[in-house]
Design a protein around this motif. Structure first.
Motif, mmCIF file in Angstrom:
data_model
loop_
_atom_site.group_PDB
_atom_site.id
_atom_site.type_symbol
_atom_site.label_atom_id
_atom_site.label_comp_id
_atom_site.label_asym_id
_atom_site.label_seq_id
_atom_site.Cartn_x
_atom_site.Cartn_y
_atom_site.Cartn_z
ATOM 1 N N ILE A 90 0.856 -1.192 0.000
ATOM 2 C CA ILE A 90 0.000 0.000 0.000
ATOM 3 C C ILE A 90 0.890 1.238 0.000
ATOM 4 N N VAL A 91 0.942 1.906 -1.133
ATOM 5 C CA VAL A 91 1.798 3.078 -1.314
ATOM 6 C C VAL A 91 0.945 4.216 -1.847
ATOM 7 N N PRO A 92 0.845 5.339 -1.138
ATOM 8 C CA PRO A 92 0.026 6.456 -1.628
ATOM 9 C C PRO A 92 0.543 6.967 -2.970
ATOM 10 N N PRO A 93 -0.330 7.481 -3.820
ATOM 11 C CA PRO A 93 0.114 8.047 -5.102
ATOM 12 C C PRO A 93 0.908 9.327 -4.886
ATOM 13 N N THR A 94 1.776 9.616 -5.825
ATOM 14 C CA THR A 94 2.498 10.890 -5.839
ATOM 15 C C THR A 94 2.109 11.637 -7.106
ATOM 16 N N PHE A 95 2.355 12.955 -7.101
ATOM 17 C CA PHE A 95 1.867 13.797 -8.180
ATOM 18 C C PHE A 95 2.967 14.749 -8.644
ATOM 19 N N PRO A 96 2.926 15.167 -9.907
ATOM 20 C CA PRO A 96 3.887 16.158 -10.387
ATOM 21 C C PRO A 96 3.784 17.460 -9.595
ATOM 22 N N GLU A 97 4.834 18.265 -9.633
ATOM 23 C CA GLU A 97 4.865 19.530 -8.909
ATOM 24 C C GLU A 97 3.870 20.542 -9.461
ATOM 25 N N ARG A 98 3.375 20.336 -10.633
ATOM 26 C CA ARG A 98 2.444 21.260 -11.296
ATOM 27 C C ARG A 98 1.214 21.522 -10.410
ATOM 28 N N SER A 99 0.737 22.761 -10.349
ATOM 29 C CA SER A 99 -0.410 23.078 -9.503
ATOM 30 C C SER A 99 -1.181 24.271 -10.056
ATOM 31 N N ALA A 100 -2.423 24.396 -9.598
ATOM 32 C CA ALA A 100 -3.272 25.528 -9.951
ATOM 33 C C ALA A 100 -4.296 25.723 -8.856
ATOM 34 N N SER A 101 -4.709 26.961 -8.671
ATOM 35 C CA SER A 101 -5.783 27.265 -7.736
ATOM 36 C C SER A 101 -7.093 27.372 -8.506
ATOM 37 N N ILE A 102 -8.183 26.991 -7.855
ATOM 38 C CA ILE A 102 -9.486 27.108 -8.529
ATOM 39 C C ILE A 102 -9.809 28.580 -8.809
ATOM 40 N N THR A 103 -9.206 29.487 -8.056
ATOM 41 C CA THR A 103 -9.441 30.916 -8.318
ATOM 42 C C THR A 103 -8.812 31.365 -9.637
ATOM 43 N N ASP A 104 -7.807 30.605 -10.109
ATOM 44 C CA ASP A 104 -7.222 30.919 -11.414
ATOM 45 C C ASP A 104 -8.223 30.698 -12.542
ATOM 46 N N PHE A 105 -9.285 29.958 -12.269
ATOM 47 C CA PHE A 105 -10.264 29.602 -13.304
ATOM 48 C C PHE A 105 -11.632 30.222 -13.006
ATOM 49 N N GLY A 106 -11.619 31.249 -12.150
ATOM 50 C CA GLY A 106 -12.833 32.018 -11.939
ATOM 51 C C GLY A 106 -13.589 31.754 -10.659
ATOM 52 N N ALA A 107 -13.120 30.816 -9.831
ATOM 53 C CA ALA A 107 -13.821 30.550 -8.581
ATOM 54 C C ALA A 107 -13.692 31.741 -7.633
ATOM 55 N N LYS A 108 -14.784 32.062 -6.975
ATOM 56 C CA LYS A 108 -14.787 33.146 -6.002
ATOM 57 C C LYS A 108 -15.474 32.670 -4.726
ATOM 58 N N PRO A 109 -14.984 33.111 -3.579
ATOM 59 C CA PRO A 109 -15.638 32.719 -2.337
ATOM 60 C C PRO A 109 -16.992 33.386 -2.198
#
Length: 477
Positions: free
Chosen positions: A50-69
């Motif tokens: 049982i080994v957790p998945p790892t992910f590339p360093e690439r990232s984005a915030s949902i606010t970059d795509f128009g999300a607003k609180p």
């Protein structure tokens, strides 16, 4: 229909009832905790896989795509766009930043870590129509096309829900939960149409008749969706988040392989608010989690009745370590949707205690469910306050009306300390198929109020059972 008879065996005397939540400070001398799965080579081998998945360093915030609180802002499309963008780039992390955001269902793709940052609260808008179109899902062990889970993934690889933030399901006495129908002392659930039985019963009838899953679609659907459901996924991680007020089960991986659930906090007092229900999964680790729920804290499942036997996939290789169970119907539970069987479970180092904890260790099935339950191991468990400490029940719900008798093999409970229980044991087998294959070793029940209930039990292996300060021996009856 066979008669369900009950025999009370007065194995123990009565003692005074203790009110309130009990401290577990007296448990340390009875329990010798361990941090590793060193039970045998099988448990160690499961843990190494049982080994957790790892992910590339690439990232984005949902606010970059128009999300607003803010409650006035629907972020569903922004979240979908962020996930699609990062997935197209080869994967990475999509972050919900600090603040209160509102959304409909979230569908994960391969190689996506959906990260809920500290201080973030992601509210799922409690409007059922938003959770359409229907998706391939499982509801209480039966497959159908139904409402999308709040967070869903289908046949994806390398997915995660992580972070220190909160996932708020939005279920309440006015939305989602009333579909349960009358429940406890709730002042809701009296709508004759908006009741889950109006969808559940025909769905189960379809499953028994072998109707194809793609035809199990209901225009009027009153089956509440689970909160997080990865379905037929590989390499799944759910870590760190707080999960609140779920419409139905909270964490429900189905037919998944290599699943890690760790460091989560589950708080939901609604009907069927199970904490973590792995169904027909292979290689699952549940560790360092806290469950404060309206139903079972952890329940291992593998499909219901004919549908479970059709899929024919056991839940296997389940590791449970260092979890805390508060309110709930059961602490570590097997069933009741268990027709595919379960094998190789190792649960250790867990603490359970609450005036509202109904059962500690529980196996529930019947002759409609059946199920081969084999190599289930429990050790180093502490229970402060519970109603029934150890329950094995072959009469759950429908009783003995089917042709699929359960089979138990290699069930072992060792080094259990219980400070206060109403009953130590409830063991109910069939006269034609008694409970067998069970070993109890080094069980201490400091205070027990009422006699145990035992019927149709054979060949129990037992050693060093102490109830109310006296050595006890369970009869084979």
């Amino acid at each position: 229909m066979r008669t369900d008879r009950r025999t009370l065996l007065k194995l123990i005397g009565h003692s005074a009832t203790t009110a309130g939540l009990l401290s577990l400070s007296g448990c340390s001398s009875a329990i010798r905790p361990t941090s590793d799965f060193d039970w045998d080579t099988n448990a160690a081998a499961i843990r190494s896989r049982i080994v957790p998945p790892t992910f590339p360093e690439r990232s984005a915030s949902i606010t970059d795509f128009g999300a607003k609180p803010g409650k006035q802002n629907d972020c569903t499309q922004a979240i979908a766009d962020a996930i699609a963008h990062i997935a197209q780039q080869g994967g990475g992390t999509v972050t919900v930043p600090e603040g209160a955001f509102y959304t409909g269902p979230v569908h994960l793709k391969s190689n996506i870590n959906f990260h809920i940052a500290k201080g973030a609260v992601l509210h799922f808008i409690p409007e059922p129509e938003r959770y359409k179109p229907y998706v391939f899902t499982r509801w209480e062990g039966t497959e159908l096309y139904g409402y999308s889970p709040l967070i869903y993934a289908f046949e994806q690889t390398n997915i995660a829900v992580t972070g220190e933030g909160t996932l708020e399901g939005g279920a309440s006495e006015t939305i989602w939960w009333p579909w349960k129908g009358p429940w406890k002392e709730a002042k809701w659930g009296d709508d004759p149409e908006a009741n889950q039985k109006n969808t559940r019963d025909p769905l189960r009838a379809m499953a028994e008749k072998g109707v194809p899953v793609e035809e199990r679609v209901f225009e009027k659907n009153y089956l509440r969706p689970p909160f997080i459901q990865p379905y037929r996924c590989k390499n799944v991680l759910i870590s760190g988040v707080t999960i609140r007020n779920s419409p139905f089960w909270l964490v429900n991986p189905v037919l998944c392989t290599n699943v890690t659930v760790k460091d989560i906090y589950c708080h939901s007092y609604g009907p069927n608010s199970d904490g973590c229900d792995p169904e027909s999964c292979t290689d699952v680790l549940i560790e360092n989690c806290t469950f404060d729920t309206g139903d079972d804290c952890i329940a291992v499942k593998s499909g219901r009745n004919a549908d479970g036997r059709r899929v024919a996939q056991p839940c296997e290789n389940i590791l449970i370590n260092n979890c805390q169970m508060k309110a709930g119907h059961g602490g570590v539970v097997i069933g009741s949707e268990i027709s595919g069987g379960v094998r190789n479970l190792y649960a250790q180092n867990c603490e359970m205690s609450s005036p509202n904890l109904d059962r500690g260790i529980r196996i529930k099935t019947n002759s409609l469910r059946g199920g081969h339950l084999q190599n289930l191991n429990y050790r180093n468990l502490r229970i402060g306050q519970v109603k029934d400490a150890i329950v094995i029940n072959f009469f759950y719900e429908e009783g003995d009306v089917g042709n699929f008798t359960p089979k138990l093999e290699g069930i072992r409970i060792e080094n259990l300390y219980v400070q206060h229980a109403q009953r130590a044991f409830v063991l109910l087998g069939y006269d034609h198929t008694p409970i067998t294959g069970v070993t109890f070793k080094s069980l201490t029940f400091e205070k027990v109020d009422s006699p145990s209930v035992i019927e149709n039990v054979a060949d129990i292996t037992q050693q060093n059972i102490v109830i109310n300060g006296k050595k006890a021996e369970l009869p084979n009856v």
